[in-house]
Write a protein that holds these residues in place. Structure first.
Motif, PDB file in Angstrom:
ATOM      1  N   VAL A  69      22.786  58.204 -18.417  1.00 25.60           N
ATOM      2  CA  VAL A  69      21.980  57.495 -19.400  1.00 25.60           C
ATOM      3  C   VAL A  69      21.287  56.368 -18.668  1.00 25.60           C
ATOM      4  CG1 VAL A  69      21.991  56.208 -21.551  1.00 25.60           C
ATOM      5  CG2 VAL A  69      23.614  58.052 -21.221  1.00 25.60           C
ATOM      6  N   SER A  70      20.085  56.595 -18.218  1.00 27.62           N
ATOM      7  CA  SER A  70      19.349  55.584 -17.470  1.00 27.62           C
ATOM      8  C   SER A  70      18.125  55.161 -18.244  1.00 27.62           C
ATOM      9  CB  SER A  70      18.928  56.157 -16.108  1.00 27.62           C
ATOM     10  OG  SER A  70      18.137  57.298 -16.271  1.00 27.62           O
ATOM     11  N   MET A  71      17.987  53.853 -18.431  1.00 26.52           N
ATOM     12  CA  MET A  71      16.852  53.313 -19.167  1.00 26.52           C
ATOM     13  C   MET A  71      16.390  52.042 -18.468  1.00 26.52           C
ATOM     14  SD  MET A  71      18.135  53.867 -23.071  1.00 26.52           S
ATOM     15  CE  MET A  71      16.496  53.610 -23.706  1.00 26.52           C
ATOM     16  N   SER A  72      15.108  51.761 -18.561  1.00 22.07           N
ATOM     17  CA  SER A  72      14.574  50.552 -17.934  1.00 22.07           C
ATOM     18  C   SER A  72      15.130  49.316 -18.606  1.00 22.07           C
ATOM     19  CB  SER A  72      13.042  50.542 -18.041  1.00 22.07           C
ATOM     20  OG  SER A  72      12.657  50.567 -19.402  1.00 22.07           O
ATOM     21  N   THR A  73      15.351  48.279 -17.831  1.00 23.99           N
ATOM     22  CA  THR A  73      15.920  47.049 -18.365  1.00 23.99           C
ATOM     23  C   THR A  73      14.821  46.158 -18.924  1.00 23.99           C
ATOM     24  OG1 THR A  73      17.655  47.150 -16.719  1.00 23.99           O
ATOM     25  CG2 THR A  73      17.325  45.038 -17.809  1.00 23.99           C
ATOM     26  N   SER A  74      15.039  45.673 -20.126  1.00 23.82           N
ATOM     27  CA  SER A  74      14.069  44.774 -20.751  1.00 23.82           C
ATOM     28  C   SER A  74      14.692  43.396 -20.844  1.00 23.82           C
ATOM     29  CB  SER A  74      13.699  45.290 -22.145  1.00 23.82           C
ATOM     30  OG  SER A  74      12.947  44.330 -22.831  1.00 23.82           O
TER      31      SER A  74
ATOM     32  N   ILE B 262      24.999  57.212 -25.862  1.00 28.56           N
ATOM     33  CA  ILE B 262      26.353  57.598 -25.476  1.00 28.56           C
ATOM     34  C   ILE B 262      27.083  58.225 -26.665  1.00 28.56           C
ATOM     35  CG2 ILE B 262      28.585  56.747 -24.666  1.00 28.56           C
ATOM     36  CD1 ILE B 262      27.010  54.457 -23.296  1.00 28.56           C
ATOM     37  N   ALA B 263      26.965  57.582 -27.820  1.00 24.58           N
ATOM     38  CA  ALA B 263      27.623  58.097 -29.019  1.00 24.58           C
ATOM     39  C   ALA B 263      27.105  59.491 -29.367  1.00 24.58           C
ATOM     40  CB  ALA B 263      27.399  57.142 -30.197  1.00 24.58           C
ATOM     41  N   LEU B 264      25.793  59.680 -29.260  1.00 23.24           N
ATOM     42  CA  LEU B 264      25.200  60.977 -29.558  1.00 23.24           C
ATOM     43  C   LEU B 264      25.694  62.046 -28.588  1.00 23.24           C
ATOM     44  CD1 LEU B 264      23.181  62.666 -31.205  1.00 23.24           C
ATOM     45  CD2 LEU B 264      21.391  61.942 -29.604  1.00 23.24           C
TER      46      LEU B 264
ATOM     47  N   GLY C 291      42.193  66.171 -31.342  1.00 22.27           N
ATOM     48  CA  GLY C 291      43.424  65.721 -30.709  1.00 22.27           C
ATOM     49  C   GLY C 291      43.328  65.538 -29.207  1.00 22.27           C
ATOM     50  N   GLU C 292      42.167  65.786 -28.625  1.00 24.44           N
ATOM     51  CA  GLU C 292      42.010  65.639 -27.172  1.00 24.44           C
ATOM     52  C   GLU C 292      41.718  64.189 -26.808  1.00 24.44           C
ATOM     53  OE1 GLU C 292      39.193  67.379 -23.533  1.00 24.44           O
ATOM     54  OE2 GLU C 292      39.258  68.389 -25.485  1.00 24.44           O
ATOM     55  N   ARG C 293      42.319  63.750 -25.726  1.00 26.86           N
ATOM     56  CA  ARG C 293      42.105  62.374 -25.268  1.00 26.86           C
ATOM     57  C   ARG C 293      40.845  62.281 -24.424  1.00 26.86           C
ATOM     58  NH1 ARG C 293      46.548  58.404 -22.350  1.00 26.86           N
ATOM     59  NH2 ARG C 293      45.220  56.542 -22.266  1.00 26.86           N
ATOM     60  N   LEU C 294      40.031  61.263 -24.687  1.00 29.87           N
ATOM     61  CA  LEU C 294      38.826  61.033 -23.901  1.00 29.87           C
ATOM     62  C   LEU C 294      39.189  60.331 -22.587  1.00 29.87           C
ATOM     63  CD1 LEU C 294      37.541  61.565 -26.747  1.00 29.87           C
ATOM     64  CD2 LEU C 294      35.787  59.924 -26.086  1.00 29.87           C
ATOM     65  N   PRO C 295      38.355  60.480 -21.569  1.00 33.05           N
ATOM     66  CA  PRO C 295      38.564  59.703 -20.340  1.00 33.05           C
ATOM     67  C   PRO C 295      38.510  58.207 -20.656  1.00 33.05           C
ATOM     68  CG  PRO C 295      36.979  61.470 -19.976  1.00 33.05           C
ATOM     69  CD  PRO C 295      37.212  61.407 -21.455  1.00 33.05           C
ATOM     70  N   SER C 296      38.999  57.399 -19.758  1.00 30.83           N
ATOM     71  CA  SER C 296      39.001  55.954 -19.964  1.00 30.83           C
ATOM     72  C   SER C 296      37.570  55.419 -20.009  1.00 30.83           C
ATOM     73  CB  SER C 296      39.767  55.265 -18.839  1.00 30.83           C
ATOM     74  OG  SER C 296      39.068  55.419 -17.610  1.00 30.83           O
ATOM     75  N   GLU C 297      37.421  54.203 -20.513  1.00 32.14           N
ATOM     76  CA  GLU C 297      36.097  53.571 -20.560  1.00 32.14           C
ATOM     77  C   GLU C 297      35.494  53.478 -19.161  1.00 32.14           C
ATOM     78  OE1 GLU C 297      36.373  49.806 -22.415  1.00 32.14           O
ATOM     79  OE2 GLU C 297      36.914  50.601 -24.400  1.00 32.14           O
ATOM     80  N   ARG C 298      36.324  53.172 -18.190  1.00 30.72           N
ATOM     81  CA  ARG C 298      35.824  53.044 -16.817  1.00 30.72           C
ATOM     82  C   ARG C 298      35.279  54.373 -16.301  1.00 30.72           C
ATOM     83  NH1 ARG C 298      37.864  54.454 -12.207  1.00 30.72           N
ATOM     84  NH2 ARG C 298      39.906  54.909 -13.120  1.00 30.72           N
ATOM     85  N   VAL C 299      36.029  55.451 -16.558  1.00 28.89           N
ATOM     86  CA  VAL C 299      35.595  56.773 -16.095  1.00 28.89           C
ATOM     87  C   VAL C 299      34.330  57.210 -16.818  1.00 28.89           C
ATOM     88  CG1 VAL C 299      36.212  59.222 -16.017  1.00 28.89           C
ATOM     89  CG2 VAL C 299      37.911  57.484 -15.417  1.00 28.89           C
TER      90      VAL C 299
ATOM     91  N   ARG D 286      30.726  58.105 -15.135  1.00 31.40           N
ATOM     92  CA  ARG D 286      30.111  59.426 -15.296  1.00 31.40           C
ATOM     93  C   ARG D 286      28.726  59.340 -15.922  1.00 31.40           C
ATOM     94  NH1 ARG D 286      35.082  63.170 -17.684  1.00 31.40           N
ATOM     95  NH2 ARG D 286      36.429  63.065 -15.828  1.00 31.40           N
ATOM     96  N   LEU D 287      28.567  58.420 -16.859  1.00 31.92           N
ATOM     97  CA  LEU D 287      27.301  58.312 -17.584  1.00 31.92           C
ATOM     98  C   LEU D 287      26.343  57.296 -16.961  1.00 31.92           C
ATOM     99  CD1 LEU D 287      28.713  58.367 -21.237  1.00 31.92           C
ATOM    100  CD2 LEU D 287      27.839  60.285 -19.886  1.00 31.92           C
ATOM    101  N   SER D 288      26.816  56.603 -15.925  1.00 37.74           N
ATOM    102  CA  SER D 288      25.999  55.588 -15.246  1.00 37.74           C
ATOM    103  C   SER D 288      25.548  54.492 -16.210  1.00 37.74           C
ATOM    104  CB  SER D 288      24.775  56.239 -14.574  1.00 37.74           C
ATOM    105  OG  SER D 288      25.170  57.195 -13.618  1.00 37.74           O
ATOM    106  N   VAL D 289      26.492  53.995 -16.985  1.00 34.40           N
ATOM    107  CA  VAL D 289      26.218  52.921 -17.937  1.00 34.40           C
ATOM    108  C   VAL D 289      27.302  51.866 -17.800  1.00 34.40           C
ATOM    109  CG1 VAL D 289      25.042  54.450 -19.583  1.00 34.40           C
ATOM    110  CG2 VAL D 289      27.515  54.096 -19.763  1.00 34.40           C
ATOM    111  N   SER D 290      27.145  50.774 -18.511  1.00 29.16           N
ATOM    112  CA  SER D 290      28.145  49.710 -18.457  1.00 29.16           C
ATOM    113  C   SER D 290      29.336  50.050 -19.348  1.00 29.16           C
ATOM    114  CB  SER D 290      27.526  48.382 -18.914  1.00 29.16           C
ATOM    115  OG  SER D 290      27.213  48.443 -20.291  1.00 29.16           O
TER     116      SER D 290
END
Length: 259
Positions: free
Chosen positions: A3-8, A23-25, A39-47, A51-55
């Motif tokens: 998810v890459s977007m120009s910084t404003s 990200i939610a979408l 019931g599946e666990r998502l990866p951690s926020e850090r991971v 993966r998504l190249s976001v904060s």
């Protein structure tokens, strides 16, 4: 996915919301297509952030949005999970009816015949290599269970095979409706596919029907796949219908007063 977007610098808050919504979408789409299961666990926020190249803050906000929607849950001890109730398309009262009224269960099977016929049709057209690999895996497992005396395991394998077809249809509505039906009706599936079909002739017929569905999808023959799927479920209906109770005659009962 990146998810890459120009910084404003003039509207940082608006930019943050846009990334968060993306990200939610993305996570919603993973849930819809079955890549993320109930019931599946998502990866951690850090991971996820990596993966998504976001904060991590964008990931955290996206997860909170999905938790608020009821799609995700946060459990004690850490971790974010796909909601256990996601994909359950029918309510518990219907389960009670199915358990106590055989004719209601036949109605559900007729509904399945319609939906699964279309799902098989779509699977023969749209199934990816990954879908076909999963379908083969589930089919081989079903064959093994069919040759055993473990009726419960066979019932579960049967449901997993049909769910693989629904997933291969690439139609998220088909997949989640079928998943909801199997979750709701789990015990009845085990009983019907296993305990009632303990005669060698019936078990052999079921095996041939499953093979016909599988072969048609692998051959990318949608019309044959739909026909085989509907013939299979109609066969099940005809066998079970013989053991059903007589249809309730509502006309023979007095009309109940309504407020």
């Amino acid at each position: 996915m990146a998810v890459s977007m120009s910084t404003s610098h003039s509207h940082p808050q608006v930019e943050q919301v846009r990334v968060c919504d993306q990200i939610a979408l993305h996570i919603e789409k993973l849930i819809l297509n079955g890549s993320l299961q109930s019931g599946e666990r998502l990866p951690s926020e850090r991971v996820l952030a990596s993966r998504l190249s976001v904060s991590r803050s964008s990931v955290r906000e996206a997860l909170q949005k999905l938790i608020a929607k009821g799609l995700l849950t946060s459990r004690r001890g850490g971790g974010t999970w796909v909601s256990e109730s996601f994909g359950t398309s029918f309510s518990d009262p219907l389960l009670t009816l199915l358990e106590t009224h055989p004719n209601a269960h036949i109605d559900l099977l007729r509904y399945r015949a319609t939906i699964e016929g279309e799902a098989a049709y779509c699977a023969a057209i749209h199934a990816t290599k990954e879908d076909l690999a999963l379908l083969e895996e589930r089919y081989v497992d079903l064959i093994k269970k069919n040759q055993s005396d473990d009726y419960e395991a066979e019932g579960i394998a049967d449901a997993r095979f049909h769910l693989a077809i629904a997933k291969a249809s690439r139609n998220t509505v088909f997949y989640h409706l079928m998943k909801g039906i199997f979750e709701l009706n789990k015990n009845r599936i085990i009983t019907n596919i296993g305990g009632l079909f303990n005669e060698p002739e019936l078990r052999h017929a079921l095996a041939l029907q499953h093979q016909a569905i599988y072969d048609a999808i692998i051959e990318h023959n949608p019309h044959k796949a739909k026909e085989a799927s509907q013939e299979h479920l109609n066969f099940v209906i005809n066998i079970l219908d013989k053991d059903s109770l007589p249809v309730f005659d509502s006309d023979a009962m007095p009309i109940l007063a309504t407020a």
